[in-house]
Scaffold this motif. Sequence first.
Motif, mmCIF file in Angstrom:
data_model
loop_
_atom_site.group_PDB
_atom_site.id
_atom_site.type_symbol
_atom_site.label_atom_id
_atom_site.label_comp_id
_atom_site.label_asym_id
_atom_site.label_seq_id
_atom_site.Cartn_x
_atom_site.Cartn_y
_atom_site.Cartn_z
ATOM 1 N N LEU A 81 35.659 1.628 32.112
ATOM 2 C CA LEU A 81 36.618 1.799 33.213
ATOM 3 C C LEU A 81 35.985 1.443 34.544
ATOM 4 N N LEU A 82 34.663 1.603 34.641
ATOM 5 C CA LEU A 82 33.969 1.230 35.876
ATOM 6 C C LEU A 82 34.089 -0.268 36.139
ATOM 7 N N ASN A 83 34.148 -1.060 35.053
ATOM 8 C CA ASN A 83 34.211 -2.510 35.215
ATOM 9 C C ASN A 83 35.615 -3.067 35.032
ATOM 10 N N VAL A 139 44.690 -1.527 33.856
ATOM 11 C CA VAL A 139 43.775 -1.048 32.800
ATOM 12 C C VAL A 139 42.878 0.053 33.374
ATOM 13 N N HIS A 140 42.357 -0.195 34.557
ATOM 14 C CA HIS A 140 41.481 0.777 35.206
ATOM 15 C C HIS A 140 42.225 2.077 35.498
ATOM 16 N N GLN A 141 43.420 1.938 36.087
ATOM 17 C CA GLN A 141 44.170 3.158 36.470
ATOM 18 C C GLN A 141 44.511 4.003 35.256
ATOM 19 N N LEU A 185 30.098 6.070 29.359
ATOM 20 C CA LEU A 185 30.042 6.031 30.825
ATOM 21 C C LEU A 185 29.845 7.438 31.384
ATOM 22 N N ILE A 186 30.586 8.400 30.844
ATOM 23 C CA ILE A 186 30.453 9.767 31.367
ATOM 24 C C ILE A 186 29.040 10.290 31.127
ATOM 25 N N LEU A 187 28.514 10.024 29.933
ATOM 26 C CA LEU A 187 27.181 10.549 29.620
ATOM 27 C C LEU A 187 26.075 9.847 30.430
ATOM 28 N N GLY A 207 20.760 9.521 35.047
ATOM 29 C CA GLY A 207 19.635 9.070 35.877
ATOM 30 C C GLY A 207 19.906 9.320 37.353
ATOM 31 N N SER A 208 21.167 9.143 37.760
ATOM 32 C CA SER A 208 21.489 9.308 39.192
ATOM 33 C C SER A 208 21.230 10.744 39.640
ATOM 34 N N THR A 209 21.494 11.721 38.755
ATOM 35 C CA THR A 209 21.250 13.122 39.128
ATOM 36 C C THR A 209 19.749 13.389 39.212
ATOM 37 N N ILE A 210 18.998 12.866 38.229
ATOM 38 C CA ILE A 210 17.535 13.037 38.284
ATOM 39 C C ILE A 210 17.009 12.438 39.590
ATOM 40 N N MET A 264 21.735 14.871 51.559
ATOM 41 C CA MET A 264 20.787 14.272 50.605
ATOM 42 C C MET A 264 21.367 12.968 50.049
ATOM 43 N N PHE A 265 22.665 12.979 49.723
ATOM 44 C CA PHE A 265 23.289 11.761 49.197
ATOM 45 C C PHE A 265 23.327 10.661 50.255
ATOM 46 N N ARG A 266 23.618 11.054 51.515
ATOM 47 C CA ARG A 266 23.655 10.032 52.569
ATOM 48 C C ARG A 266 22.266 9.475 52.830
ATOM 49 N N LEU A 318 26.017 -2.562 49.679
ATOM 50 C CA LEU A 318 24.784 -1.779 49.815
ATOM 51 C C LEU A 318 25.127 -0.400 50.390
ATOM 52 N N TYR A 319 25.571 0.495 49.499
ATOM 53 C CA TYR A 319 25.984 1.832 49.959
ATOM 54 C C TYR A 319 24.827 2.552 50.659
ATOM 55 N N GLY A 320 23.637 2.443 50.067
ATOM 56 C CA GLY A 320 22.483 3.166 50.609
ATOM 57 C C GLY A 320 22.101 2.663 51.991
ATOM 58 N N ILE A 369 28.974 7.082 51.994
ATOM 59 C CA ILE A 369 29.671 6.443 50.876
ATOM 60 C C ILE A 369 28.733 6.294 49.673
ATOM 61 N N ALA A 370 27.873 7.294 49.471
ATOM 62 C CA ALA A 370 26.986 7.258 48.299
ATOM 63 C C ALA A 370 27.789 7.348 46.999
ATOM 64 N N PHE A 371 29.004 7.880 47.066
ATOM 65 C CA PHE A 371 29.871 7.927 45.880
ATOM 66 C C PHE A 371 30.935 6.839 45.949
ATOM 67 N N PRO A 413 39.282 2.557 44.903
ATOM 68 C CA PRO A 413 39.738 2.836 43.536
ATOM 69 C C PRO A 413 38.641 3.314 42.581
ATOM 70 N N HIS A 414 37.369 2.925 42.850
ATOM 71 C CA HIS A 414 36.292 3.301 41.917
ATOM 72 C C HIS A 414 35.476 4.491 42.413
ATOM 73 N N VAL A 415 35.988 5.208 43.413
ATOM 74 C CA VAL A 415 35.202 6.319 43.948
ATOM 75 C C VAL A 415 34.777 7.239 42.795
ATOM 76 N N CYS A 416 33.527 7.697 42.878
ATOM 77 C CA CYS A 416 32.907 8.413 41.752
ATOM 78 C C CYS A 416 33.743 9.602 41.279
ATOM 79 N N LEU A 417 34.040 9.612 39.985
ATOM 80 C CA LEU A 417 34.781 10.742 39.425
ATOM 81 C C LEU A 417 33.904 11.986 39.343
ATOM 82 N N GLY A 418 32.599 11.784 39.220
ATOM 83 C CA GLY A 418 31.709 12.930 38.989
ATOM 84 C C GLY A 418 31.140 13.521 40.256
ATOM 85 N N ASN A 419 31.696 13.168 41.419
ATOM 86 C CA ASN A 419 31.009 13.574 42.657
ATOM 87 C C ASN A 419 31.026 15.095 42.858
HETATM 88 C C1 HEM Z 1 24.464 12.133 40.820
HETATM 89 C C2 HEM Z 1 24.881 11.245 41.599
HETATM 90 C C3 HEM Z 1 25.986 10.242 41.433
HETATM 91 C C4 HEM Z 1 26.161 9.183 42.257
HETATM 92 C C5 HEM Z 1 25.333 8.830 43.480
HETATM 93 C C6 HEM Z 1 27.302 8.442 41.769
HETATM 94 C C7 HEM Z 1 27.787 7.297 42.371
HETATM 95 C C8 HEM Z 1 28.857 6.554 41.918
HETATM 96 C C9 HEM Z 1 29.377 5.383 42.554
HETATM 97 C C10 HEM Z 1 28.776 4.750 43.824
HETATM 98 C C11 HEM Z 1 30.425 4.935 41.833
HETATM 99 C C12 HEM Z 1 31.308 3.729 42.153
HETATM 100 C C13 HEM Z 1 30.701 2.434 41.688
HETATM 101 C C14 HEM Z 1 31.309 1.236 42.393
HETATM 102 O O1 HEM Z 1 31.459 1.255 43.616
HETATM 103 O O2 HEM Z 1 31.606 0.234 41.726
HETATM 104 C C15 HEM Z 1 30.584 5.843 40.715
HETATM 105 C C16 HEM Z 1 31.541 5.727 39.747
HETATM 106 C C17 HEM Z 1 31.658 6.601 38.707
HETATM 107 N N1 HEM Z 1 30.935 7.762 38.492
HETATM 108 FE FE1 HEM Z 1 29.444 8.472 39.632
HETATM 109 N N2 HEM Z 1 27.792 9.059 40.664
HETATM 110 C C18 HEM Z 1 27.039 10.188 40.418
HETATM 111 C C19 HEM Z 1 27.239 11.112 39.429
HETATM 112 C C20 HEM Z 1 28.235 11.047 38.486
HETATM 113 C C21 HEM Z 1 28.472 12.041 37.461
HETATM 114 C C22 HEM Z 1 27.710 13.364 37.320
HETATM 115 C C23 HEM Z 1 29.496 11.566 36.694
HETATM 116 C C24 HEM Z 1 30.147 12.161 35.485
HETATM 117 C C25 HEM Z 1 29.700 13.108 34.743
HETATM 118 C C26 HEM Z 1 29.917 10.295 37.257
HETATM 119 C C27 HEM Z 1 30.940 9.518 36.768
HETATM 120 C C28 HEM Z 1 31.394 8.347 37.340
HETATM 121 C C29 HEM Z 1 32.465 7.557 36.773
HETATM 122 C C30 HEM Z 1 33.249 7.856 35.497
HETATM 123 C C31 HEM Z 1 32.628 6.455 37.622
HETATM 124 C C32 HEM Z 1 33.619 5.305 37.482
HETATM 125 C C33 HEM Z 1 34.827 5.532 38.354
HETATM 126 C C34 HEM Z 1 35.771 4.358 38.346
HETATM 127 O O3 HEM Z 1 35.350 3.220 38.144
HETATM 128 O O4 HEM Z 1 36.958 4.593 38.560
HETATM 129 N N3 HEM Z 1 29.130 10.019 38.332
HETATM 130 N N4 HEM Z 1 29.610 6.831 40.800
#
Ligand code: HEM
Length: 414
Positions: free
Chosen positions: A99-101, A106-108, A249-251, A256-259, A293-295, A327-329, A354-356, A360-366
């Motif tokens: 879904l990220l790609n 399809v994404h929605q 994707l969820i797993l 690694g991002s959390t570590i 910390m994220f910023r 370049l979010y960072g 905007i670390a997340f 439309p693709h804003v991080c679901l796990g934020n």
């Molecule tokens: C720990 C730090 C995390 C950071 C910095 C982060 C960052 C991001 C970013 C930047 C994107 C968007 C990618 C893009 O712009 O193309 C994203 C998407 C996503 N993240 Fe995270 N993430 C984190 C943790 C998590 C966690 C814990 C989960 C789930 C357990 C998660 C699940 C997802 C999913 C499912 C997407 C895809 C969303 C979509 O495409 O609609 N993330 N994340």
Amino acid sequence: MTPLPESQPDPGFEPLSDAFADDPYPTYARLRDHGAPWYFAGYDIWLLSRYEDVAAAAVHPACVRSPEAVMTPDEIAAQQVRDNWHNMPHHSRFVQFSLLNADGEVHQRLRRMIFNEFRTPSLQRLHAQTQVHVDRLIDTVIDAGAMDFIEDFAARVPGPVIGAFLGVPEEDCAPLRQWSDDIVQYFDIDRSDARKALAEKTTTEFYDYLLRLSDERRRRPQDDLISRLIARYDAGDLTEDAYISTCMLILMAGHGSTIDILGNGLAALFAHPDEQQRLSAGPSLMTTAVQEMFRYDAPLPFFHRFAAADFDLNGWHIRKGTKLGLLYGCANRDEAVFAHADCFDAGRAPNRHIAFASGPHVCLGNHLARMELDIVFSTLLRRLKDIAPAGESVRRRGLSVRGFEALPIAFRAA
Ligand code: HEM
């Protein structure tokens, strides 16, 4: 509108170098000062560095993730060969597609299917479990007085949390870190055959494991996400590729991002002892400190988009087919948006980082990621004191990820 520039200054952009791994921010500052998008030949991509450009591209409807909008199937196949992404049967089904790609409908559809799982009530259930897990981890190190914060602590945090979120039993969570590492690293710019073979082998092992777990949940459904997803798959709402890739994707997304953000967050406190002191004295600042910390040092600093049509971005004319690097960072250190952007401010508010991502693709796990950080840092500062660096730290190299290989620390029980 101005076309993308033909000649450019050299900002010394060497994302695989040790210097960049140690501190990418001077390079990022040069990219922002240049102002225009900057062409990085190594990746055939135009890098966006200023906050206003990165944020605008992330939400722009013409900016998509999948190459299908801009290339024919033959062109995609040729590109796959150039990028060494070809002949990877499992990786291409379950990792290169997800879904990220995906874009548009399809994404929605895929995103809507799991969106509610990431809302607050589900996370509240995980909160107590995560607190117990973090306390146990601290119990294992507290008497030693020293540890490698990455290996001995941070690396052990996310596996059981995301495992519990999806429905992976705790005893099966140990390989998750290595699996996500081997697979995610192949998204970076080192595309050697050795890394490729490892990514494909690991994806295959991961797939076999998820098939076994799915059979188990089919026989004995539980109140967990994987049981709900397998029911949707069996009902024909999801293809096998969509089902497996969503689980993977969820797993992987938050592993690694959390570590990495745990290490980056602690290092940010070490670099700003007054702020570490301020946070220890006023734990009510934790919510803003975690956002900061994220910023300050985003663990996933770079993602790409393709231009699906000609469009204008803050004065630059972007042609259909152009590959853009967000370049979010780098954007998060833009002085135009963040005062004293190179300083860590535990109380920073507002904080529009905007670390997340956004759009439309804003991080679901934020929310989940921020909950984990809040629990970890609150618990560390409550149970340990005099936390300080205790030896040479080692940074991970690469453009897509930012974190530590090793971060030795010393401390005393509080
Ligand atoms: C720990 C730090 C995390 C950071 C910095 C982060 C960052 C991001 C970013 C930047 C994107 C968007 C990618 C893009 O712009 O193309 C994203 C998407 C996503 N993240 Fe995270 N993430 C984190 C943790 C998590 C966690 C814990 C989960 C789930 C357990 C998660 C699940 C997802 C999913 C499912 C997407 C895809 C969303 C979509 O495409 O609609 N993330 N994340």
